[in-house]
Structure formats: structure tokens, C-alpha cells
Design a protein around this motif. Structure first.
Motif, mmCIF file in Angstrom:
data_model
loop_
_atom_site.group_PDB
_atom_site.id
_atom_site.type_symbol
_atom_site.label_atom_id
_atom_site.label_comp_id
_atom_site.label_asym_id
_atom_site.label_seq_id
_atom_site.Cartn_x
_atom_site.Cartn_y
_atom_site.Cartn_z
ATOM 1 N N GLU A 197 -13.853 5.932 1.699
ATOM 2 C CA GLU A 197 -13.414 4.619 1.223
ATOM 3 C C GLU A 197 -14.436 3.724 0.731
ATOM 4 O OE1 GLU A 197 -10.108 2.337 4.114
ATOM 5 O OE2 GLU A 197 -12.105 1.605 3.606
ATOM 6 N N GLN A 198 -14.373 2.550 1.152
ATOM 7 C CA GLN A 198 -15.224 1.406 0.525
ATOM 8 C C GLN A 198 -16.416 0.952 1.462
ATOM 9 O OE1 GLN A 198 -14.577 1.001 -2.582
ATOM 10 N NE2 GLN A 198 -12.565 2.263 -2.247
ATOM 11 N N VAL A 211 -1.763 -5.815 1.368
ATOM 12 C CA VAL A 211 -3.093 -6.816 1.131
ATOM 13 C C VAL A 211 -2.126 -8.053 0.403
ATOM 14 C CG1 VAL A 211 -4.517 -5.240 0.515
ATOM 15 C CG2 VAL A 211 -3.400 -6.004 -1.380
ATOM 16 N N TYR A 219 -7.977 7.835 1.903
ATOM 17 C CA TYR A 219 -7.489 6.884 3.000
ATOM 18 C C TYR A 219 -7.742 7.157 4.275
ATOM 19 C CZ TYR A 219 -3.703 5.119 5.899
ATOM 20 O OH TYR A 219 -2.981 4.659 6.880
ATOM 21 N N ALA A 250 0.902 -1.060 0.018
ATOM 22 C CA ALA A 250 0.129 0.033 -0.110
ATOM 23 C C ALA A 250 0.795 1.320 0.005
ATOM 24 C CB ALA A 250 -0.719 -0.065 1.320
ATOM 25 N N SER A 279 -19.541 0.572 -1.614
ATOM 26 C CA SER A 279 -19.136 -0.671 -2.145
ATOM 27 C C SER A 279 -20.262 -1.372 -2.805
ATOM 28 C CB SER A 279 -18.940 -1.679 -1.134
ATOM 29 O OG SER A 279 -17.889 -1.252 -0.485
ATOM 30 N N SER A 315 -11.891 -8.021 6.780
ATOM 31 C CA SER A 315 -10.477 -8.337 6.469
ATOM 32 C C SER A 315 -10.170 -8.352 5.063
ATOM 33 C CB SER A 315 -9.859 -9.690 7.199
ATOM 34 O OG SER A 315 -10.004 -9.406 8.669
ATOM 35 N N THR A 316 -11.197 -7.592 4.226
ATOM 36 C CA THR A 316 -11.290 -7.818 2.763
ATOM 37 C C THR A 316 -10.938 -6.605 2.049
ATOM 38 O OG1 THR A 316 -12.296 -9.890 2.601
ATOM 39 C CG2 THR A 316 -12.261 -8.809 0.810
ATOM 40 N N ALA A 317 -9.992 -6.421 1.352
ATOM 41 C CA ALA A 317 -9.672 -5.172 0.250
ATOM 42 C C ALA A 317 -10.532 -5.656 -0.865
ATOM 43 C CB ALA A 317 -8.297 -4.970 0.012
ATOM 44 N N SER A 318 -11.764 -4.902 -1.292
ATOM 45 C CA SER A 318 -12.514 -5.338 -2.623
ATOM 46 C C SER A 318 -11.675 -4.799 -3.802
ATOM 47 C CB SER A 318 -13.912 -4.819 -2.439
ATOM 48 O OG SER A 318 -13.726 -3.224 -2.166
ATOM 49 N N CYS A 319 -10.800 -3.666 -3.722
ATOM 50 C CA CYS A 319 -10.327 -2.849 -4.774
ATOM 51 C C CYS A 319 -9.141 -2.236 -4.439
ATOM 52 C CB CYS A 319 -11.350 -2.025 -5.351
ATOM 53 S SG CYS A 319 -11.994 -0.924 -4.312
ATOM 54 N N ASP A 320 -8.437 -1.608 -5.253
ATOM 55 C CA ASP A 320 -7.413 -0.626 -4.977
ATOM 56 C C ASP A 320 -8.012 0.589 -5.455
ATOM 57 O OD1 ASP A 320 -6.066 -2.006 -7.649
ATOM 58 O OD2 ASP A 320 -6.498 0.326 -7.928
#
Ligand code: SDX
Length: 426
Positions: free
Chosen positions: A229-230, A27, A57, A21, A235, A47-52
Motif C-alpha cells: 500500500e502507501q 475518506v 489492501y 471505499a 509514497s 489519517s491521510t489517504a494520499s491517493c486512491d
């Protein structure tokens, strides 16, 4: 040297790349696991990043929120909402001429034509404004569909301008509907927040009587809600957009997701909760209810999936709240007294300290909006208005690069195969 993570499972050793990051958590790229017949399991995506993304931030432990690298405290203190919209969309703060052109682009697109306004005839004054806003934005998809090429950057920019421009007009129309008043047209002479408040509280064809304190407080509320953010609604916009759906339909899906009291509906729920508590002497009773596992009652406006110390927006919102109450000369607002006592007790209670539950943005935004005579049912509409640039910036960011349709898998716990039986033999 690229860092790798090793997963040892079923006697196999799988090497997974670690993606670095620019700030915050790295990730583990698990995309290859599906080929190995293994899924990761993370209901609620803790605990999941769905995208960049390069837009926003958040550091939940440090209470940091930055848009394109600029701290929210600086933007809320020195910028204005339309400038933040430009920043979210284009990645840089605008020069004077660019901001003037952007404001002109928005002003030109604010009016809603009379034919479209007939959509509101289908609702009565008891309709919830969020339902009307959701329907109206989905209705824009009807106006802007044929010929819209989501892979054309100019078409994406036009969609963003239309949504940022029309959201205050449509939001104000929902207010005028629930108060059974005629619509007030946008006035290109007014700034964005003043225009919204005038379309709510003004008189058709009259000059604005909106105070600069109210307009400034509303503009700050929009800035504080602009992106995050997400979160669940963003999302949702990304997931809907990943099917190549019409962007107005994707934003309507985001509005629907925002409505929930666990998310953007919390500001409305905070006021309902404070009114339910009713008296400062009953605060402790409700704190006990919130701690009781057998009781579904939660302290609305407390807790956050990411912020585990404080929500930096809540601190700015708290200042803005006091400024509005001072102007309205209602600093002894009973609900504020209950809220202040609630916050104090929650900060001292082990239950809240252990779970790191602190006031979030919704805790103070509700009280501020009440002081501005905005009806409770409109609070999440104001949130949606503020969040629109965030939603559409994430949609544009996703569409500007190669993307895949969002299609999670599952942990199947159902029946093994079995044969159909005739009803007579069941
Ligand atoms: C927004 O994601 C974003 O960025 C959202 C947002 C944005 O700008 O887009 O910031 C806007 O949605 C802010 C949050 C607004 N919602 C509320 O104020 C509603 C009340 N808060 C809760 O519903 C809750 O705190 C959430 C939904 C905000 C966060 O839920 P999590 O992260 O899934 O945490 P959890 O539900 O697993 O709770 C952890 C523990 C649980 O207790 P234990 O089972 O561990 O014993 O804390 C408890 C929960 O019961 N808990 C609360 C509580 N929030 C969590 N207990 C009482 N009151 C609360 N408000």
C-alpha cells in the motif's frame, strides 16, 4: 445518495464529500478546503489517504493483506514472485502462456552491460550495498531516458520489465562488490530467486549449486515484500513520480527511503539489536530499555503503523525461517533463541500490549537471511528487490490516470514580517 461531512469553522459550514471505499475506511475529500483558506494537519500522514489505488489492501486490525484481492497467505503458499509481479502490474493472475512470456521478457532484460558495470568501480568493498543499489538504479535513468515517454503505456511497461529484471542482477553485483568477487552473469535457465542467489554465491560460468529450499525461501521473501500500500518508500516513489521524473530516478528515491531503520532498514537493525543483546539472560534488560522514554532504544522488528494485532507476513516468514534453520540444522541458532524470548516477553509486557506492538515482517526476515548466509548489510537490498514490483506498479497506476504534482502545505509557526538590518546594527 452521496454521503457528506460538514465542517463548521470560523462561523462557516463547509460540506465535504465522503468517498466510499471498496473495502476499509471511507475518506473525506478535503480538496475544496484550500479554496476556503484552510489546511488539514497530519504530520506522518496517520489519517491521510494520499491517493486512491486498486493494487493492495491492508486491514491492520484484522491482520489482512491482499494484492489485487488475493490474500498474501495464498500467494506466499501457492504462487511465485514473478507471477505476483505480473498480478501487481496487470491486475489479474496470468494464464500459463502469459506467465511464460513474462518470464522470458524478464530473463532477456536481466543482463547488465560491461560499460554500465564500471559504475561499481567507483565503490570500495566497504561501501554499503544500499548506497550502491541506489546509485546503480539512478544510473539506469541515464541508460533509459532519451525518448522515454512516461505517458506512453508501452514505455511504462518496458520500464517495469527493466526494473524487475535488472534489480536482482544489480543487487547481486553489490554483494559481489562487498565480498571482492567477480560478477556472475544471470543464467536464463534459472528461476528468478535461484538466479539471484547464483549471481551472489555462484561461480562465473559454472552451473548453479543453490538448494531448492534456499531458492524457495528467497522467492517467498520476495513475495512477502512485494507491495504494501502507501508505505513510506512507495509514497516516495509516487511523490517523485508526480513531478514527471524519470521512473528509474523515482525508484532510486524509493530505495533511499527504504534504507531507513524505521522502514526497510529494520531487518538489518533487528540482527544488530539481537547481536547487541548478545545473551538470552539480557533480553529483559533491553525490553526495559525499549520501555524507557528517556532511552532512544527501540525493539527493532516490533510495531507497525498499520498492523495493530499481527503482521500476516511475519507469520508466513516465521514458518519459512524455521524451514531454513531446519535445513541448515541450526535450529538452536542463538540469535533465534534470543528472538523467541524477546517475542514472548514483548507479548506479555503491558507496555507493548497497550501500544499494540507486535513482531513485523522484519523481525523474522533478518534471522532467515542470516541462516541463508546473507550478510546483514544485504538485508535491505533483498527487501528492495522484493518491493520493486510494488513500487513500479504504483508508479504505473498513478501515471495511467490524471494526477497532480504532490505539494503539501504547512502550519506556519515562524516569525511575522520584519525588516532587514545592517550587520553593524545587529
Ligand atoms: C516496515 O508502512 C509499512 O507498510 C512498512 C512496511 C512495508 O512493508 O513497507 O511494513 C515495512 O517498515 C515495517 C516496520 C519496520 N520498522 C521497525 O521495526 C522499527 C521499529 N518500529 C518503530 O520504529 C515503529 O513501530 C514504526 C516506525 C514501525 C511505527 O511507528 P508509528 O506508527 O509512528 O508509531 P509511534 O512511533 O508513534 O509509536 C507509538 C508508541 C510510542 O510510544 P508512546 O509515545 O505512545 O508512549 O509505541 C512506541 C512509541 O515509542 N513504539 C515502540 C516501538 N514502536 C513504537 N517502543 C519500543 N519499540 C518499538 N519498536
Amino acid at each position: 445518495m452521496k454521503q457528506m461531512a460538514t465542517l463548521n469553522i470560523d462561523g462557516k459550514s463547509i460540506e465535504l464529500p465522503v468517498l466510499e471505499a471498496a473495502s476499509g475506511a471511507n475518506v473525506i475529500d478535503v480538496r475544496s478546503l484550500s479554496g476556503a483558506g484552510i489546511f488539514t494537519y497530519d504530520p506522518g500522514f496517520l489519517s491521510t489517504a494520499s491517493c486512491d489505488s486498486k493494487i493492495t489492501y491492508i486491514d491492520g486490525d484484522a491482520g489482512i493483506l491482499m494484492h489485487r484481492g488475493y490474500p498474501i497467505e495464498q500467494l506466499a503458499g501457492q504462487s511465485e514472485h514473478l507471477e505476483v509481479c505480473y498480478l501487481l502490474l496487470h491486475g489479474e493472475l496470468p494464464k500459463e502462456n502469459q506467465l511464460a512470456a513474462f518470464k522470458d521478457d524478464i530473463n532477456k532484460r536481466m543482463p547488465v552491460d560491461d560499460e554500465f558495470a564500471k559504475l561499481f568501480d567507483g565503490f570500495n568493498s566497504s561501501a554499503h550495498p544500499m548506497s550502491m543499489l541506489c546509485a546503480a538504479v539512478a544510473g539506469l535513468a541515464a541508460q533509459f531516458h532519451d525518448g522515454l515517454d512516461i505517458y506512453n503505456e508501452d514505455h511504462r511497461t518496458e520500464s517495469a520489465l527493466q526494473l524487475i529484471a535488472k534489480m536482482p542482477t544489480l543487487a547481486a553485483m553489490t554483494y559481489r562488490k562487498i565480498t571482492a568477487q567477480p560478477f556472475v552473469a544471470p543464467n536464463p535457465e534459472l528461476d528468478y530467486a535461484e538466479n539471484f542467489l547464483n549471481m551472489c554465491f555462484g561461480d562465473p560460468g559454472q552451473t548453479s549449486k543453490i538448494s531448492s529450499t534456499m531458492a524457495s525461501a528467497m522467492d517467498k521473501i520476495f513475495i512477502l515484500h512485494a507491495d504494501h500500500e502507501q508505505n513510506a518508500s512507495t509514497s516516495t516513489v509516487r511523490l517523485a513520480g508526480s513531478t514527471e521524473a524519470n521512473p528509474y530516478a523515482a525508484i532510486a528515491a524509493g530505495i533511499a527511503a527504504l534504507w531507513g531503520p524505521s522502514h526497510g532498514g529494520a531487518n538489518e537493525a533487528v540482527l544488530t539489536m539481537l547481536e547487541q543483546i548478545g545473551d538470552i539472560s539480557d533480553v529483559a534488560k533491553y525490553v526495559d530499555k525499549a520501555k524507557d522514554k528517556g532511552d532512544s532504544f527501540k525493539l527493532m522488528g516490533f510495531g507497525h503503523r498499520v498492523y495493530k494485532n499481527f503482521d500476516p507476513r511475519a507469520l508466513v516468514m516465521q514458518d519459512s525461517c524455521h524451514a531454513v534453520l531446519a535445513e541448515k540444522n541450526i535450529e538452536d541458532e542463538p540469535l533465534l533463541k534470543i528472538a523467541t524470548r524477546l517475542e514472548k516477553i514483548a507479548r506479555e509486557e503491558p507496555y507493548f500490549i497497550e501500544r499494540r506492538l507486535y513482531p513485523n515482517i522484519d523481525f523474522y526476515s533478518g534471522i532467515t537471511l542470516k541462516a541463508m548466509s546473507i550478510p546483514t548489510s544485504m538485508y535491505t537490498v533483498v527487501f528492495a528487490l522484493g518491493r520493486t514490483p510494488g513500487w513500479i506498479s504504483h508508479w504505473c497506476e498513478m501515471l495511467s490516470e490524471p494526477f497532480k504534482i504532490g505539494r503539501p502545505r504547512q502550519l506556519y509557526l515562524g516569525s511575522q514580517q520584519r525588516n532587514y538590518t545592517e550587520i553593524s546594527s545587529r
